[in-house]
Design an enzyme around this catalytic site. Structure first.
Site, PDB file in Angstrom:
ATOM      1  N   SER A 114      32.028  67.638  77.463  1.00  9.43           N
ATOM      2  CA  SER A 114      33.410  67.921  77.145  1.00  9.43           C
ATOM      3  C   SER A 114      34.310  67.270  78.187  1.00  9.43           C
ATOM      4  O   SER A 114      33.831  66.610  79.111  1.00  9.43           O
ATOM      5  CB  SER A 114      33.637  69.436  77.089  1.00  9.43           C
ATOM      6  OG  SER A 114      34.897  69.735  76.551  1.00  9.43           O
ATOM      7  N   SER A 115      35.584  67.496  78.082  1.00  2.49           N
ATOM      8  CA  SER A 115      36.527  66.551  78.661  1.00  2.49           C
ATOM      9  C   SER A 115      37.445  67.174  79.703  1.00  2.49           C
ATOM     10  O   SER A 115      38.658  67.270  79.513  1.00  2.49           O
ATOM     11  CB  SER A 115      37.356  65.934  77.535  1.00  2.49           C
ATOM     12  OG  SER A 115      36.514  65.419  76.529  1.00  2.49           O
TER      13      SER A 115
ATOM     14  N   GLU B 154      40.236  62.058  74.354  1.00  2.00           N
ATOM     15  CA  GLU B 154      39.780  60.751  73.869  1.00  2.00           C
ATOM     16  C   GLU B 154      39.986  60.720  72.350  1.00  2.00           C
ATOM     17  O   GLU B 154      39.733  61.697  71.668  1.00  2.00           O
ATOM     18  CB  GLU B 154      38.302  60.504  74.177  1.00  2.00           C
ATOM     19  CG  GLU B 154      37.868  60.829  75.591  1.00  2.00           C
ATOM     20  CD  GLU B 154      37.373  62.246  75.702  1.00  2.00           C
ATOM     21  OE1 GLU B 154      36.569  62.696  74.864  1.00  2.00           O
ATOM     22  OE2 GLU B 154      37.822  62.945  76.629  1.00  2.00           O
TER      23      GLU B 154
ATOM     24  N   TYR C 240      28.641  48.036  70.881  1.00  2.00           N
ATOM     25  CA  TYR C 240      28.859  49.157  71.801  1.00  2.00           C
ATOM     26  C   TYR C 240      28.515  48.754  73.232  1.00  2.00           C
ATOM     27  O   TYR C 240      29.265  49.041  74.172  1.00  2.00           O
ATOM     28  CB  TYR C 240      28.000  50.344  71.364  1.00  2.00           C
ATOM     29  CG  TYR C 240      28.296  51.636  72.081  1.00  2.00           C
ATOM     30  CD1 TYR C 240      29.123  52.595  71.509  1.00  2.00           C
ATOM     31  CD2 TYR C 240      27.745  51.921  73.325  1.00  2.00           C
ATOM     32  CE1 TYR C 240      29.402  53.790  72.152  1.00  2.00           C
ATOM     33  CE2 TYR C 240      28.021  53.111  73.983  1.00  2.00           C
ATOM     34  CZ  TYR C 240      28.838  54.039  73.384  1.00  2.00           C
ATOM     35  OH  TYR C 240      29.116  55.220  74.039  1.00  2.00           O
ATOM     36  N   ASP C 241      27.384  48.083  73.400  1.00  2.00           N
ATOM     37  CA  ASP C 241      26.996  47.645  74.743  1.00  2.00           C
ATOM     38  C   ASP C 241      28.009  46.664  75.320  1.00  2.00           C
ATOM     39  O   ASP C 241      28.263  46.669  76.532  1.00  2.00           O
ATOM     40  CB  ASP C 241      25.607  46.999  74.711  1.00  2.00           C
ATOM     41  CG  ASP C 241      24.488  48.028  74.693  1.00  2.00           C
ATOM     42  OD1 ASP C 241      24.794  49.227  74.626  1.00  2.00           O
ATOM     43  OD2 ASP C 241      23.309  47.628  74.746  1.00  2.00           O
TER      44      ASP C 241
ATOM     45  N   PHE D 285      40.987  65.632  79.795  1.00  2.00           N
ATOM     46  CA  PHE D 285      40.844  64.343  79.142  1.00  2.00           C
ATOM     47  C   PHE D 285      40.959  64.531  77.633  1.00  2.00           C
ATOM     48  O   PHE D 285      40.367  65.452  77.063  1.00  2.00           O
ATOM     49  CB  PHE D 285      39.475  63.715  79.435  1.00  2.00           C
ATOM     50  CG  PHE D 285      39.348  63.116  80.802  1.00  2.00           C
ATOM     51  CD1 PHE D 285      39.989  61.925  81.129  1.00  2.00           C
ATOM     52  CD2 PHE D 285      38.582  63.735  81.772  1.00  2.00           C
ATOM     53  CE1 PHE D 285      39.879  61.380  82.387  1.00  2.00           C
ATOM     54  CE2 PHE D 285      38.463  63.197  83.040  1.00  2.00           C
ATOM     55  CZ  PHE D 285      39.109  62.019  83.345  1.00  2.00           C
TER      56      PHE D 285
ATOM     57  N   GLU E 290      30.830  48.644  76.678  1.00  2.00           N
ATOM     58  CA  GLU E 290      30.458  49.216  77.977  1.00  2.00           C
ATOM     59  C   GLU E 290      30.555  48.174  79.094  1.00  2.00           C
ATOM     60  O   GLU E 290      30.952  48.485  80.219  1.00  2.00           O
ATOM     61  CB  GLU E 290      29.027  49.757  77.932  1.00  2.00           C
ATOM     62  CG  GLU E 290      28.858  51.040  77.149  1.00  2.00           C
ATOM     63  CD  GLU E 290      27.443  51.569  77.256  1.00  2.00           C
ATOM     64  OE1 GLU E 290      27.272  52.776  77.490  1.00  2.00           O
ATOM     65  OE2 GLU E 290      26.483  50.773  77.110  1.00  2.00           O
TER      66      GLU E 290
END
Length: 291
Positions: free
Chosen positions: A77-78, A194, A58-59, A192, A62
């Site tokens: 939220s998006s 995702e 995950y890092d 957005f 990023e």
């Protein structure tokens, strides 16, 4: 329609000279925020601790492409609302957008067409702002608390057998980001969407890519459905995806994320924040000494 200078205070300047910061943090100047678009993947070889493997993968997601490493990501939220700006579109407009033609269109609830464009110019604008891990420009401050629209998936590809979907195993991982610009940006929000998932059918990259190309229509359907639920119509959508086929014995993460940030002080040109509405991305790079 792009946003312009108005009576709404969209100023979004962080308290740091060279670092962006999260929205609504102490020391920021202005009531506004800036939305940045990013999709990325990261992988790591499996050890004896899947949880730690997932943290590293995950890092790495990023840190890859537009650098947002070392942040405390807070999920929201998006929506990019009336106080927000989209980087590369409203601010520091990426003129590469002018060359795009719709990839396809979706039918909205009133019968009008929603054209869907490639989001790569917006993703490139995020890289231009934050820089990359080896070549950082104005990334979020280390340890910053940054509100983000985000989703991710982390999965293992076994070393010596086929993946078992029931165990969360897969050949690959993928993610989408879509940004839909509302027709009325002074009374409704940009949306957005995702999406993130796994690929369990084969280790054939061409098959995965073909699936992702077709899946774009499902993402567009969700945009239209959300718009209908809120009585909102969209002018256009920008969409992109990222994916990776993991090597056997590797863990992979696919991360789709739109951080809500304030700009580093030195990322704001000398005439002030509002000058960003008139500058192209290339003009901005020259104005702040990056070109």
């Amino acid at each position: 329609m792009r946003k312009t200078i108005s009576t709404v205070d969209r100023t979004a300047i962080s308290g740091y000279p060279t670092y962006c910061d999260g929205y609504a943090r102490p020391g920021n100047l202005g009531n506004g925020y800036v939305s940045v678009v990013k999709v990325a993947t990261g992988t790591v070889e499996k050890t004896d601790d899947f949880l730690l493997d997932g943290i590293v993968a995950y890092d790495r997601a990023e840190a890859n492409d537009a650098y947002i490493g070392q942040i405390n990501m807070e999920t929201a939220s998006s929506f990019c609302g009336i106080a927000g700006n989209v980087w590369g579109y409203d601010l520091a407009y990426n003129s590469a957008l002018d060359k795009l033609k719709p990839m396809f269109s979706a039918k909205q609830y009133d019968g009008s067409d929603l054209p869907v464009y490639d989001a790569v110019p917006l993703i490139d604008a995020g890289i231009a702002l934050f820089g990359t891990e080896p070549h950082r420009r104005f990334p979020p401050a280390p340890g910053a608390h940054v509100i983000c629209a985000n989703k991710s998936t982390t999965n293992l590809r076994p070393r010596d057998r086929k993946p078992d979907p029931d165990k969360g195993e897969a050949y690959g991982v993928w993610c989408y980001i879509a940004l839909s610009i509302t027709r009325d940006r002074y009374n409704s929000a940009d949306l957005f969407i995702e999406d993130a998932g796994t690929w369990t059918k084969s280790d054939n990259e061409a098959e995965l890519k073909a699936f992702l190309e077709e899946h774009q229509k499902s993402v567009a359907w969700s945009i239209v459905a959300c718009g209908k639920d809120q009585s909102v119509l969209y002018d256009r959508t920008f969409m992109a995806y990222a994916y990776v086929i993991m090597k056997p014995g590797f863990v992979g993460t696919a991360l789709t994320v739109a951080p809500y940030i304030t700009l580093a002080q030195r990322a704001v040109p000398a005439p002030g924040f509002n000058a960003l509405y008139d500058l192209t991305l290339s003009d901005w790079e020259h104005a702040v000494g990056l070109a």
